[in-house]
Design a protein around this motif. Structure first.
Motif, PDB file in Angstrom:
ATOM      1  N   GLN A  17     -40.210  -8.912 -57.056  1.00  0.00           N
ATOM      2  CA  GLN A  17     -41.546  -9.391 -57.545  1.00  0.00           C
ATOM      3  C   GLN A  17     -41.752  -8.952 -58.949  1.00  0.00           C
ATOM      4  O   GLN A  17     -42.543  -9.860 -59.639  1.00  0.00           O
ATOM      5  CB  GLN A  17     -42.506  -8.654 -56.609  1.00  0.00           C
ATOM      6  CG  GLN A  17     -42.585  -9.291 -55.290  1.00  0.00           C
ATOM      7  CD  GLN A  17     -41.675  -9.251 -54.333  1.00  0.00           C
ATOM      8  OE1 GLN A  17     -41.177  -7.917 -54.121  1.00  0.00           O
ATOM      9  NE2 GLN A  17     -41.111 -10.155 -53.559  1.00  0.00           N
ATOM     10  N   LEU A  18     -41.295  -8.115 -59.549  1.00  0.00           N
ATOM     11  CA  LEU A  18     -41.736  -7.472 -60.587  1.00  0.00           C
ATOM     12  C   LEU A  18     -40.612  -7.393 -61.609  1.00  0.00           C
ATOM     13  O   LEU A  18     -40.855  -6.917 -62.805  1.00  0.00           O
ATOM     14  CB  LEU A  18     -42.000  -5.880 -60.483  1.00  0.00           C
ATOM     15  CG  LEU A  18     -43.186  -6.025 -59.622  1.00  0.00           C
ATOM     16  CD1 LEU A  18     -43.708  -4.502 -59.368  1.00  0.00           C
ATOM     17  CD2 LEU A  18     -44.433  -6.597 -59.967  1.00  0.00           C
ATOM     18  N   GLY A  19     -39.325  -7.912 -61.465  1.00  0.00           N
ATOM     19  CA  GLY A  19     -38.389  -7.949 -62.825  1.00  0.00           C
ATOM     20  C   GLY A  19     -37.492  -6.914 -62.540  1.00  0.00           C
ATOM     21  O   GLY A  19     -37.252  -6.279 -61.887  1.00  0.00           O
ATOM     22  N   LEU A 119     -49.791  -2.785 -62.463  1.00  0.00           N
ATOM     23  CA  LEU A 119     -49.262  -3.898 -61.614  1.00  0.00           C
ATOM     24  C   LEU A 119     -49.244  -3.632 -60.061  1.00  0.00           C
ATOM     25  O   LEU A 119     -48.677  -2.729 -59.679  1.00  0.00           O
ATOM     26  CB  LEU A 119     -47.924  -4.159 -62.041  1.00  0.00           C
ATOM     27  CG  LEU A 119     -47.703  -4.960 -63.229  1.00  0.00           C
ATOM     28  CD1 LEU A 119     -46.280  -4.898 -63.679  1.00  0.00           C
ATOM     29  CD2 LEU A 119     -48.151  -6.330 -63.340  1.00  0.00           C
ATOM     30  N   HIS A 120     -49.714  -4.157 -58.866  1.00  0.00           N
ATOM     31  CA  HIS A 120     -49.415  -4.173 -57.800  1.00  0.00           C
ATOM     32  C   HIS A 120     -47.956  -4.061 -57.203  1.00  0.00           C
ATOM     33  O   HIS A 120     -47.306  -4.661 -57.517  1.00  0.00           O
ATOM     34  CB  HIS A 120     -50.175  -5.346 -56.591  1.00  0.00           C
ATOM     35  CG  HIS A 120     -50.057  -5.159 -55.343  1.00  0.00           C
ATOM     36  ND1 HIS A 120     -50.856  -4.170 -54.630  1.00  0.00           N
ATOM     37  CD2 HIS A 120     -49.106  -5.727 -54.335  1.00  0.00           C
ATOM     38  CE1 HIS A 120     -50.523  -4.444 -53.591  1.00  0.00           C
ATOM     39  NE2 HIS A 120     -49.450  -5.073 -53.321  1.00  0.00           N
ATOM     40  N   GLY A 121     -47.773  -2.966 -56.527  1.00  0.00           N
ATOM     41  CA  GLY A 121     -46.383  -2.603 -56.170  1.00  0.00           C
ATOM     42  C   GLY A 121     -45.303  -1.912 -57.240  1.00  0.00           C
ATOM     43  O   GLY A 121     -44.447  -1.390 -56.796  1.00  0.00           O
ATOM     44  N   ARG A 124     -44.051   1.645 -56.114  1.00  0.00           N
ATOM     45  CA  ARG A 124     -43.164   1.595 -55.137  1.00  0.00           C
ATOM     46  C   ARG A 124     -41.811   0.750 -55.765  1.00  0.00           C
ATOM     47  O   ARG A 124     -40.635   1.421 -55.278  1.00  0.00           O
ATOM     48  CB  ARG A 124     -43.693   0.505 -54.011  1.00  0.00           C
ATOM     49  CG  ARG A 124     -42.736   0.086 -52.963  1.00  0.00           C
ATOM     50  CD  ARG A 124     -42.541   1.404 -52.023  1.00  0.00           C
ATOM     51  NE  ARG A 124     -41.780   0.716 -50.741  1.00  0.00           N
ATOM     52  CZ  ARG A 124     -42.172   0.354 -49.805  1.00  0.00           C
ATOM     53  NH1 ARG A 124     -43.341   0.154 -49.370  1.00  0.00           N
ATOM     54  NH2 ARG A 124     -41.278   0.088 -48.716  1.00  0.00           N
ATOM     55  N   ALA A 125     -42.043  -0.173 -56.883  1.00  0.00           N
ATOM     56  CA  ALA A 125     -40.769  -0.437 -57.351  1.00  0.00           C
ATOM     57  C   ALA A 125     -39.932   0.263 -58.020  1.00  0.00           C
ATOM     58  O   ALA A 125     -38.687   0.598 -58.050  1.00  0.00           O
ATOM     59  CB  ALA A 125     -41.211  -1.810 -58.217  1.00  0.00           C
ATOM     60  N   VAL A 126     -40.833   1.303 -58.633  1.00  0.00           N
ATOM     61  CA  VAL A 126     -40.056   2.500 -59.723  1.00  0.00           C
ATOM     62  C   VAL A 126     -39.372   3.482 -58.553  1.00  0.00           C
ATOM     63  O   VAL A 126     -38.280   3.846 -58.794  1.00  0.00           O
ATOM     64  CB  VAL A 126     -41.108   3.387 -60.435  1.00  0.00           C
ATOM     65  CG1 VAL A 126     -40.568   4.526 -60.908  1.00  0.00           C
ATOM     66  CG2 VAL A 126     -41.687   2.387 -61.532  1.00  0.00           C
TER      67      VAL A 126
END
Length: 194
Positions: A17-19, A119-121, A124-126
């Motif tokens: 989602q976030l790249g 940024l949403h999420g 969690r992505a981190v």
């Protein structure tokens, strides 16, 4: 973590989602202004560096860089600095004498940079990137963390990537929940979110 590439990156992961997320070693002098802004920000209260000067922050990260059992990384999101990661050997740093360390244990801290445009999420992505980077080392069997008992946001994130609270421990600077995540628990948590 993998060997350095030509850009100094030691780990890279693409979030669907976030790249792109990546890690590079922190440079205490070159990153001093950035580190100081991040760790002294009001949202970084649990980092326990409020009120430190830039020189004190640089000195702290120079000590980490020189330490044989502790290191720090700047996390990049799409090539821009966006988070901080510390990795440590809990048998020697942070948790020495507070729990029974096992071979293959690694400890970590992470801090997302303050932003006016969240940024949403993202967080969690981190943490997913940090965990993937730690488990990229085949020697790592468990990740061990010791967040402040009052940091409910981090407890929820930790649980989402597979951590289980083992016990409440008293550290000199805080009461913490000793939490552990095995490689299998992390992989199972990733499977649950796909």
């Amino acid at each position: 973590m993998s060997d350095h590439d030509t850009t100094g990156t030691v780990f890279r992961r693409t979030d669907p989602q976030l790249g792109e997320f990546a890690l590079r070693p922190a440079d205490p002098a070159a990153d001093g202004e950035l580190l100081h802004a991040w760790v002294t920000h009001p949202k970084a209260a649990f980092w326990l560096m409020q009120g430190m000067t830039r020189v004190e922050v640089e000195r702290e990260y120079a000590a980490i860089a020189a330490h044989p059992h502790h290191d720090a990384f700047i996390g990049l999101h799409d090539g821009r600095p966006a988070f901080l990661v510390e990795r440590y050997d809990p048998a020697h740093v942070e948790l020495k004498g507070l729990y029974e360390a096992l071979p293959g244990d690694i400890g970590m801290h992470f801090l997302c940079a303050p932003t006016d445009t969240p940024l949403h999420g993202f967080t969690r992505a981190v943490i997913t990137t940090v965990m993937a980077a730690l488990f990229d080392d085949p020697e790592v069997r468990r990740v061990v963390v010791e967040p402040d008992v009052r940091n409910s946001a981090v407890h929820a994130l930790n649980e989402a990537v597979g951590f289980e609270i083992v016990e409440k421990i008293a550290k000199p600077e805080k009461n913490a929940y000793l939490s552990i995540c095995t490689r299998d628990q992390f992989l199972a948590a990733q499977g649950a979110t796909r």
